[in-house]
Write an enzyme that holds these catalytic residues in place. Structure first.
Site, PDB file in Angstrom:
ATOM      1  CG  ASP A   9       9.699 -82.324 -76.091  1.00 25.62           C
ATOM      2  OD1 ASP A   9      10.355 -81.929 -77.069  1.00 25.62           O
ATOM      3  OD2 ASP A   9       9.636 -81.701 -75.016  1.00 25.62           O
ATOM      4  CG  ASP A 105      11.650 -79.602 -80.323  1.00 24.87           C
ATOM      5  OD1 ASP A 105      10.656 -78.845 -80.308  1.00 24.87           O
ATOM      6  OD2 ASP A 105      12.495 -79.629 -79.409  1.00 24.87           O
ATOM      7  CD  GLU A 106       7.118 -79.099 -77.749  1.00 25.06           C
ATOM      8  OE1 GLU A 106       6.394 -79.612 -76.872  1.00 25.06           O
ATOM      9  OE2 GLU A 106       7.906 -78.161 -77.526  1.00 25.06           O
TER      10      GLU A 106
END
Length: 400
Positions: A9, A105-106
């Site tokens: 993350d 974003d993860e």
């Protein structure tokens, strides 16, 4: 043998990417926001310093500046975020082909078979963190565990720039004392229901009676209980599996028949929002919209419309769906079931021709920022945490 799952993350991703171009703002509280000229612009993301000052995602700029007068604001550049997301996932793919993006974003990584080449799960996570920092100038937090849920919770456990390993031996001591709101997939409304029956911690949920949970939350109840007990067996998908998605749709059989434009607009508001959010989750856009209608006598029609440019925005999907209905259905005729489907999908990073009108491009960028902020709020606090006021009190059966 247990699987070894990582969840990576990125830390303050939007802000971190923007700060790469603004080294002069190092050590300053920064937020990415809508128009700084509007007191009612919304905070889309914030860095750690702004977070410590109490700035939160989705609050207005004037609220954020009351908490943090020195807050610096930067405009969003979503094309940058997608570019860096692709670079980050390219690094992940050097360690395993089982990489499943959860958002821009993860990502989850299954590195079970990679340990012979790269070491333990923790060693792989630390190696990835070091490479992302050295090669891209960004940091991430990683969770390492034997299932996806605990890996995700591990990445949240310690931030920024850390690795947390959650094992069969330590998950009860690490996770069970935490507040019920910290449980993955437990949003604000669900947490309220659980606290109402005395379930205040993740450990309380793990020890709860499964039948009581089903009575309280439906099928979601026993599932959440199993997650709290570390019983998640869901696989990490291969990175290219998302390319196999051909369409994304949402349909609903209404509590009563829809009659007239107002009913149809209300229904489309909800259906299009769901379709658009799923497209963004899969990092895809649609070049077409299809509408299926069924009347009370089960007579059905199916119509579709091609779009000039691909979209994953709810308002654009809704307008296209309404245009289809206007051209192919008498609005006075009742509708029992309505389905909206995004078709002709492409990866959202695929280049597209921008409008020659700058105000059109600005409006699309603003809409995308707002809708991605809604995605983030729902991801953190549950699907029912934010919605459209027009849906409040509707009598066609759509829940907020």
């Amino acid at each position: 043998m247990d699987r070894v799952i990582l969840h990576c993350d990125m830390n303050s991703f939007f802000c971190s990417v923007e700060l790469l171009d603004h080294p002069e703002l190092a050590g300053v509280p920064v937020a990415v926001s809508g128009s700084a000229d509007s007191r009612h612009g919304i905070i889309l993301a914030k860095n750690e310093l702004a977070k410590r000052a109490g700035v939160v995602t989705a609050e207005t700029i004037w609220q954020a500046r009351r908490k943090c007068p020195s807050l610096e604001l930067l405009p969003p550049h979503h094309e940058k975020y997608h570019d860096y997301s692709a670079r980050i996932n390219k690094i992940y793919l050097e360690y395993t082909d089982m990489v499943e993006p959860f958002s821009v974003d993860e990502s989850w990584l299954d590195v079970t078979a990679s340990q012979k080449l790269f070491g333990t799960g923790r060693q792989i996570a630390d190696r990835i963190r070091a490479r992302v920092h050295e090669e891209l100038g960004l940091t991430l937090s990683a969770g390492v565990s034997y299932n996806k849920i605990f890996a995700k919770m591990g990445s949240e456990y310690k931030k920024p720039d850390a690795t947390t390993e959650i094992t069969r031996d330590n998950y009860q001591s690490l996770l069970w004392p935490m507040a019920i709101e910290e449980m993955f997939f437990v949003g604000f409304a669900t947490a309220g229901k659980l606290r109402g029956v005395g379930i205040n911690t993740i450990g309380d949920l793990a020890k709860a009676d499964p039948k009581s949970m089903e009575s309280l939350l439906g099928k979601q109840g026993p599932l959440l209980r199993s997650y709290a007990r570390g019983e998640d067996t869901s696989p990490v998908c291969l990175f290219d599996q998302r390319d196999k998605i051909k369409s994304v749709g949402n349909g609903f059989t209404f509590k009563r028949d829809l009659t007239g434009r107002d009913d149809i607009v209300t229904a489309l508001l909800s259906l299009s929002d769901t379709v658009a959010s799923r497209l963004r989750k899969y990092q895809m856009k649609a070049y077409g919209v299809k509408v299926d209608i069924k009347d009370p006598n089960f007579k059905s029609i199916s119509r579709q419309k091609q779009l000039a440019s691909p979209t994953n925005l709810a308002d654009e999907i809704r307008k296209s769906a309404m245009e289809i209905i206007d051209s192919s259905w008498r609005l006075s005729d009742p509708i029992r079931l309505l389905t909206v489907t995004a078709i002709n999908l492409v990866d959202e990073s695929e280049s597209e021709q921008l409008s020659i009108f700058s105000d059109v491009n600005a409006a699309r960028e603003k809409s995308e920022s707002v809708e991605r902020t809604m995605d983030e709020i729902r991801r953190k606090f549950g699907d029912s945490s934010i919605g459209f006021g027009q849906l409040i009190g509707n009598d066609i059966g759509i829940d907020l």
